[in-house]
Design a protein around this motif. Structure first.
Motif, PDB file in Angstrom:
ATOM      1  N   TRP A  84       0.823  -1.200   0.000  1.00 38.61           N
ATOM      2  CA  TRP A  84       0.000   0.000   0.000  1.00 38.61           C
ATOM      3  C   TRP A  84       0.867   1.266   0.000  1.00 38.61           C
ATOM      4  O   TRP A  84       1.696   1.440   0.898  1.00 38.61           O
ATOM      5  CB  TRP A  84      -0.873   0.044   1.249  1.00 38.61           C
ATOM      6  N   PRO A  85       0.702   2.172  -0.945  1.00 40.66           N
ATOM      7  CA  PRO A  85       1.314   3.503  -0.803  1.00 40.66           C
ATOM      8  C   PRO A  85       0.716   4.202   0.418  1.00 40.66           C
ATOM      9  O   PRO A  85      -0.442   3.958   0.777  1.00 40.66           O
ATOM     10  CB  PRO A  85       0.920   4.223  -2.095  1.00 40.66           C
ATOM     11  N   ALA A  86       1.488   5.062   1.043  1.00 43.06           N
ATOM     12  CA  ALA A  86       1.035   5.713   2.272  1.00 43.06           C
ATOM     13  C   ALA A  86      -0.305   6.423   2.081  1.00 43.06           C
ATOM     14  O   ALA A  86      -1.175   6.371   2.957  1.00 43.06           O
ATOM     15  CB  ALA A  86       2.097   6.699   2.753  1.00 43.06           C
ATOM     16  N   ALA A  87      -0.482   7.078   0.948  1.00 44.95           N
ATOM     17  CA  ALA A  87      -1.718   7.841   0.720  1.00 44.95           C
ATOM     18  C   ALA A  87      -2.943   6.937   0.700  1.00 44.95           C
ATOM     19  O   ALA A  87      -4.007   7.306   1.220  1.00 44.95           O
ATOM     20  CB  ALA A  87      -1.620   8.609  -0.594  1.00 44.95           C
ATOM     21  N   LEU A  88      -2.825   5.725   0.133  1.00 48.13           N
ATOM     22  CA  LEU A  88      -3.965   4.818   0.071  1.00 48.13           C
ATOM     23  C   LEU A  88      -4.188   4.104   1.387  1.00 48.13           C
ATOM     24  O   LEU A  88      -5.326   3.824   1.773  1.00 48.13           O
ATOM     25  CB  LEU A  88      -3.771   3.804  -1.053  1.00 48.13           C
ATOM     26  N   ALA A  89      -3.119   3.801   2.100  1.00 46.01           N
ATOM     27  CA  ALA A  89      -3.259   3.170   3.409  1.00 46.01           C
ATOM     28  C   ALA A  89      -4.034   4.075   4.350  1.00 46.01           C
ATOM     29  O   ALA A  89      -4.896   3.631   5.118  1.00 46.01           O
ATOM     30  CB  ALA A  89      -1.887   2.837   3.989  1.00 46.01           C
ATOM     31  N   ALA A  90      -3.755   5.383   4.293  1.00 48.10           N
ATOM     32  CA  ALA A  90      -4.451   6.335   5.148  1.00 48.10           C
ATOM     33  C   ALA A  90      -5.916   6.491   4.738  1.00 48.10           C
ATOM     34  O   ALA A  90      -6.785   6.765   5.570  1.00 48.10           O
ATOM     35  CB  ALA A  90      -3.746   7.680   5.104  1.00 48.10           C
ATOM     36  N   LEU A  91      -6.194   6.323   3.468  1.00 49.48           N
ATOM     37  CA  LEU A  91      -7.543   6.518   2.946  1.00 49.48           C
ATOM     38  C   LEU A  91      -8.458   5.331   3.238  1.00 49.48           C
ATOM     39  O   LEU A  91      -9.681   5.489   3.319  1.00 49.48           O
ATOM     40  CB  LEU A  91      -7.466   6.743   1.432  1.00 49.48           C
ATOM     41  N   ARG A  92      -7.881   4.150   3.406  1.00 50.36           N
ATOM     42  CA  ARG A  92      -8.676   2.931   3.497  1.00 50.36           C
ATOM     43  C   ARG A  92      -9.684   2.974   4.638  1.00 50.36           C
ATOM     44  O   ARG A  92     -10.851   2.620   4.455  1.00 50.36           O
ATOM     45  CB  ARG A  92      -7.767   1.708   3.637  1.00 50.36           C
ATOM     46  N   ALA A  93      -9.262   3.389   5.834  1.00 47.91           N
ATOM     47  CA  ALA A  93     -10.175   3.411   6.988  1.00 47.91           C
ATOM     48  C   ALA A  93     -11.358   4.342   6.743  1.00 47.91           C
ATOM     49  O   ALA A  93     -12.501   4.037   7.128  1.00 47.91           O
ATOM     50  CB  ALA A  93      -9.416   3.822   8.245  1.00 47.91           C
TER      51      ALA A  93
END
Length: 210
Positions: A84-93
């Motif tokens: 996961w790129p950081a931007a997508l990991a943060a968006l998932r929740a």
């Protein structure tokens, strides 16, 4: 999708399906920043797909991203997830809360211009389960998106079989229930469009189900 999270959803009238659109799920500033970051951070590649018995290059760039073990088989090709790129990991929740679902993977697609498109298909692979929830986030150029009810061979088309939406920059589309088994969807070409679009389709896969 109850409570405050339901306020932004607009139900789409597709019989026997569960489809809703949140036209401005991300505001313009956040959508702009995410769009710019993903175009640089994602390892875009050309996936090979099988069409009418032939293997061809997919008419878009893609990247399969997910948790370890969240593999995915599509059009006869097996894809193992990239981290996961950081931007997508943060968006998932945030997506999970908005869509009342859990996701362990995302297919990122880059449509470079209006010549990049996707034909009629359904996200109905066995590892997605019988009634998958698909969350589709659109960034960049506004594009048309079509649904078409599946028909038996020889069955004539009926009025209302095809429904078209416009997916704006920052919009979130939620498809759930029997949608993938009753309908196909497509992103048609747009003549003369030079602007790119990034689409992120979050999902939950279970490779053991195949």
């Amino acid at each position: 999708m109850g409570g405050a999270a339901a306020a932004g959803w607009q139900r789409i009238a597709l019989p026997d399906a569960e489809v809703a659109l949140w036209p401005q799920w991300l505001d313009a500033t956040e959508a702009d920043a995410l769009f710019a970051e993903l175009r640089q951070a994602v390892a875009w590649e050309t996936h090979r797909i099988r069409l009418f018995g032939r293997e061809i290059d997919s008419p878009r760039l893609s990247c399969w991203i997910g948790d370890p073990g969240a593999g995915y088989t599509y059009s006869g090709t097996r894809f193992e997830p990239r981290p996961w790129p950081a931007a997508l990991a943060a968006l998932r929740a945030r997506l999970e809360q908005a869509c009342a679902a859990r996701f362990n993977s995302v297919l990122a697609n880059l449509y470079r211009d209006g010549d990049d498109a996707m034909g009629w298909h359904s996200d109905d692979e066995p590892e997605l389960g019988a009634r998958p929830v698909i969350a589709s986030l659109s960034l960049g150029a506004e594009r048309r998106f079509r649904f078409r009810r599946r028909r038996a061979r020889g069955e004539p088309a009926q009025p209302g079989d095809t429904v078209e939406l416009v997916l704006p920059h920052g919009s979130l589309l939620r498809m759930a229930g029997a949608t993938q088994h009753l309908y196909r969807h497509a992103l048609p070409r747009v003549r003369g469009l030079a602007a790119p679009r990034v689409n992120l389709t979050f999902r939950r896969t279970d490779p053991s189900a195949r």
